[in-house]
Motif scaffolding. Structure first.
Motif: not given
Length: 271
Positions: A186-206
């Motif tokens: 769960i801790t490792g998955s939350l690190l990935a969730v935190a990274r994804a929640a703050g990403e801008t570039a992938p969402l600008l193109f999708t």
């Protein structure tokens, strides 16, 4: 040596404290009832609205991305640890997972843009679920590598004891290995969730930029990172302050998600 380590810890905490201080000092002033209940209006002057659509869009897209990446990441890690081990195929998978870990986030966004948006798969327009797929690809290598490390920490004695009792390997994996490693997973998955929640570039193109609230992942969808990106460069001080409020809301959302997951994993471990 204790003093050197304490000094290093204090130095490492300086940027963390500075970020939290700036977020609280600049973001709390933007928070209000309307901030969380109104959509952005798109106006430069007058009422600029809040971040309702961005907040809900972030929750929806990150939730779908987690539903995509976490099960697959855990499954790959289980194969690498429990079945593949030092095999050639497992080594190849590890190599490509490591390569994906270092790929910039904008590359995932461009890949989904070319294949799903321009390619016309699932419709030729921007959509929230396409943003979730991009975020899921971004999360997958992080979830896989962290899960593999955690699963390797499970003592082999537990596996051997269960196998010695005649338990099938799949049942050992599901009833012994996974429950033992669950807090770390769960801790490792939350690190990935935190990274994804703050990403801008992938969402600008999708998922692109939109002001209105929608719960349909098949339509264009707003998000907090994109809202911050559009507001922070504005010459209007009110919009810049809204960007700070959005940043504080994003950090708070990740914090609450982490607390809930930690409590759930602790309760599971105690039971």
């Amino acid at each position: 040596m204790r003093g050197v380590l304490a000094l290093g810890t204090l130095i490492a905490l300086i940027p963390l404290v500075a970020v939290i201080y700036y977020l609280l000092s600049k973001g709390l002033g933007a928070w209000s009832f309307d901030f969380f209940t109104k959509d952005p209006t798109g106006n430069f002057l007058g009422d600029q609205g809040g971040v309702k659509s961005a907040l809900l869009g972030t929750i929806e897209m990150v939730a779908l991305a987690s539903a995509i990446a976490i099960p697959f990441g855990w499954g790959v890690a289980l194969y690498l640890v429990e079945y593949g081990r030092a095999g050639r195929f497992a080594s190849t998978v590890r190599y490509f997972v490591d390569v994906m870990t270092g790929v910039p986030s904008i590359v995932f966004g461009l890949f989904i843009y070319v294949t799903l948006v321009l390619g016309g798969w699932g419709g030729s327009s921007f959509a929230g679920w396409k943003g979730s797929v991009a975020l899921g690809l971004l999360m997958l290598p992080v979830v896989t590598r962290s899960a593999e490390v955690v699963l390797l920490l499970v003592p082999d004695g537990l596996r051997e004891a269960a196998l010695a009792l005649g338990t099938p390997r799949w049942r050992v994996t599901m009833r012994v290995v996974l429950p033992t490693a669950l807090p770390g997973l769960i801790t490792g998955s939350l690190l990935a969730v935190a990274r994804a929640a703050g990403e801008t570039a992938p969402l600008l193109f999708t998922a692109t930029i939109v002001n209105g609230t929608t719960f349909n992942l098949g339509e264009r969808m707003n998000s907090l990172p994109v809202q911050i990106y559009t507001d922070v460069g504005s010459p209007n001080d009110a919009l810049v302050q809204r960007a700070w409020g959005s940043a504080l809301a994003l950090v708070t959302l990740i914090l609450l998600t982490t607390l809930v997951a930690r409590l759930a994993s602790r309760r599971s471990r105690l039971s």
